[in-house]
Design a protein around this motif. Structure first.
Motif, PDB file in Angstrom:
ATOM      1  N   GLY A   1       0.778  -1.233   0.000  1.00 57.93           N
ATOM      2  CA  GLY A   1       0.000   0.000   0.000  1.00 57.93           C
ATOM      3  C   GLY A   1       0.805   1.276   0.000  1.00 57.93           C
ATOM      4  O   GLY A   1       0.228   2.375   0.064  1.00 57.93           O
ATOM      5  N   ALA A   2       2.121   1.198  -0.064  1.00 59.01           N
ATOM      6  CA  ALA A   2       2.940   2.405   0.007  1.00 59.01           C
ATOM      7  C   ALA A   2       2.726   3.294  -1.214  1.00 59.01           C
ATOM      8  O   ALA A   2       2.706   2.819  -2.352  1.00 59.01           O
ATOM      9  N   GLU A   3       2.605   4.581  -0.955  1.00 56.63           N
ATOM     10  CA  GLU A   3       2.519   5.584  -2.019  1.00 56.63           C
ATOM     11  C   GLU A   3       3.843   6.335  -2.177  1.00 56.63           C
ATOM     12  O   GLU A   3       4.053   7.027  -3.168  1.00 56.63           O
ATOM     13  N   LEU A   4       4.706   6.221  -1.179  1.00 54.94           N
ATOM     14  CA  LEU A   4       6.058   6.755  -1.237  1.00 54.94           C
ATOM     15  C   LEU A   4       6.974   5.716  -0.608  1.00 54.94           C
ATOM     16  O   LEU A   4       6.710   5.243   0.504  1.00 54.94           O
ATOM     17  N   VAL A   5       8.030   5.350  -1.325  1.00 59.42           N
ATOM     18  CA  VAL A   5       8.961   4.313  -0.872  1.00 59.42           C
ATOM     19  C   VAL A   5      10.341   4.947  -0.698  1.00 59.42           C
ATOM     20  O   VAL A   5      10.894   5.515  -1.640  1.00 59.42           O
ATOM     21  N   LEU A   6      10.875   4.835   0.515  1.00 62.23           N
ATOM     22  CA  LEU A   6      12.172   5.417   0.831  1.00 62.23           C
ATOM     23  C   LEU A   6      13.219   4.324   0.965  1.00 62.23           C
ATOM     24  O   LEU A   6      13.056   3.372   1.732  1.00 62.23           O
ATOM     25  N   LEU A   7      14.316   4.457   0.189  1.00 64.32           N
ATOM     26  CA  LEU A   7      15.484   3.593   0.312  1.00 64.32           C
ATOM     27  C   LEU A   7      16.527   4.304   1.176  1.00 64.32           C
ATOM     28  O   LEU A   7      16.334   5.434   1.605  1.00 64.32           O
ATOM     29  N   THR A   8      17.651   3.649   1.409  1.00 64.11           N
ATOM     30  CA  THR A   8      18.644   4.194   2.322  1.00 64.11           C
ATOM     31  C   THR A   8      19.548   5.232   1.657  1.00 64.11           C
ATOM     32  O   THR A   8      19.493   5.459   0.448  1.00 64.11           O
ATOM     33  N   GLU A   9      20.416   5.802   2.461  1.00 61.91           N
ATOM     34  CA  GLU A   9      21.516   6.616   1.957  1.00 61.91           C
ATOM     35  C   GLU A   9      22.439   5.737   1.106  1.00 61.91           C
ATOM     36  O   GLU A   9      22.710   4.589   1.457  1.00 61.91           O
ATOM     37  N   THR A  10      22.898   6.305  -0.008  1.00 69.30           N
ATOM     38  CA  THR A  10      23.803   5.607  -0.945  1.00 69.30           C
ATOM     39  C   THR A  10      23.359   4.162  -1.179  1.00 69.30           C
ATOM     40  O   THR A  10      24.133   3.220  -1.069  1.00 69.30           O
ATOM     41  N   PHE A  11      22.080   4.028  -1.538  1.00 70.90           N
ATOM     42  CA  PHE A  11      21.454   2.711  -1.675  1.00 70.90           C
ATOM     43  C   PHE A  11      22.095   1.854  -2.757  1.00 70.90           C
ATOM     44  O   PHE A  11      22.004   0.626  -2.720  1.00 70.90           O
ATOM     45  N   SER A  12      22.761   2.497  -3.724  1.00 68.39           N
ATOM     46  CA  SER A  12      23.269   1.735  -4.874  1.00 68.39           C
ATOM     47  C   SER A  12      24.759   1.433  -4.803  1.00 68.39           C
ATOM     48  O   SER A  12      25.258   0.628  -5.597  1.00 68.39           O
ATOM     49  N   THR A  13      25.484   2.059  -3.860  1.00 70.91           N
ATOM     50  CA  THR A  13      26.937   1.890  -3.809  1.00 70.91           C
ATOM     51  C   THR A  13      27.459   1.553  -2.422  1.00 70.91           C
ATOM     52  O   THR A  13      28.599   1.097  -2.293  1.00 70.91           O
ATOM     53  N   GLY A  14      26.672   1.785  -1.381  1.00 66.38           N
ATOM     54  CA  GLY A  14      27.219   1.820  -0.040  1.00 66.38           C
ATOM     55  C   GLY A  14      27.912   3.144   0.191  1.00 66.38           C
ATOM     56  O   GLY A  14      28.146   3.934  -0.742  1.00 66.38           O
TER      57      GLY A  14
END
Length: 257
Positions: free
Chosen positions: A33-46
């Motif tokens: 049901g999320a309308e906004l999804v938050l990933l982490t800091e530097t989610f793609s590289t660390g």
């Protein structure tokens, strides 16, 4: 609006591997049901300091966010190392991608430790209205600087705080997320990674969604998971009406000046 924080591990400096791992997690958050999804800091590289780790503005990481937003018809956000000028150091950039192809950017104001020599600082907060919510992002170490949160508070319903916050200071993370919510009477969504970074740093997650009164609406421990909660601008307004101390803070500041 229902907001999800995806608490995830990160494959060190491997964008494609992280995209492959995160796409199903975004889909699960949307399915919940999320309308906004938050990933982490530097989610793609660390949280890498490797020279050359930056990518052009609009590069593969922001393209991934935009593609996920378009595919699922939601907002998707996270941070990545981006440079706006070839040859310059990158910014640690928060990218909020919309389902209509729009993208909003905030650049981390407070680089942490060695990050100061590998990344440039941003110039100020950014607030974006999404679905009737006024959203202000900050990034990890920014959480320690209450004044920037205070300055943005009158125009903010929700703070988004993606992070790579290390386990040894996990109690600081949790306490500061709640403090920023209580003192600004706004929701705070803290999304922290789990797992071990390429430099050996351990991360415990502890992602939280905090109410304007400082209550934990959703929380997670040290595993990959999704935390999800409803946030409502009307609740922010009602909280501020019941306890109108933000105005007192401004009056005191005016008096001192």
């Amino acid at each position: 609006m229902k907001i999800a924080a995806v608490q995830h591990d990160i494959v060190w400096e491997d964008r494609d591997a992280n995209f492959a791992r995160l796409a199903p997690q975004v889909a699960r958050a949307v399915g919940a049901g999320a309308e906004l999804v938050l990933l982490t800091e530097t989610f793609s590289t660390g949280f890498s300091m490797t020279p050359g780790i930056g990518e052009p503005e609009g590069g593969p990481s922001s393209e991934f966010l935009a593609a996920q937003a378009a595919e699922h018809g939601v907002w998707v956000a996270g941070t990545c190392p981006e440079t706006d000028v070839e040859g310059e150091l990158p910014y640690n950039t928060f990218v909020l991608a919309g389902p209509d192809g729009t993208a909003h950017r905030y650049r981390k104001l407070h680089p942490f430790a060695d990050e100061r020599t590998r990344f440039r600082s941003g110039t100020g907060p950014v607030t974006v209205e999404v679905g009737g919510l006024r959203i202000t992002p900050f990034i990890c170490y920014d959480l320690r600087f209450a004044d920037v949160f205070w300055g943005a508070a009158p125009d903010t319903d929700v703070y988004l705080v993606p992070a790579n916050w290390p386990s040894p200071r996990r109690h600081h993370w949790s306490a500061l997320l709640q403090a920023r919510a209580i003192e600004n009477q706004a929701y705070v969504v803290g999304c922290n990674r789990v797992g071990t970074a390429g430099d050996g740093t351990e991360h415990a997650g502890d992602s939280h969604i905090v109410s304007p009164m400082g209550d934990l609406l959703a929380t997670a421990s040290g595993v990959e998971t999704i935390v999800l909660a409803d946030v409502d601008a009307a609740e922010v307004a009602a909280t501020r009406d019941r306890f109108p101390f933000l105005g007192d803070r401004r009056h005191l500041a005016d008096r001192k000046s």
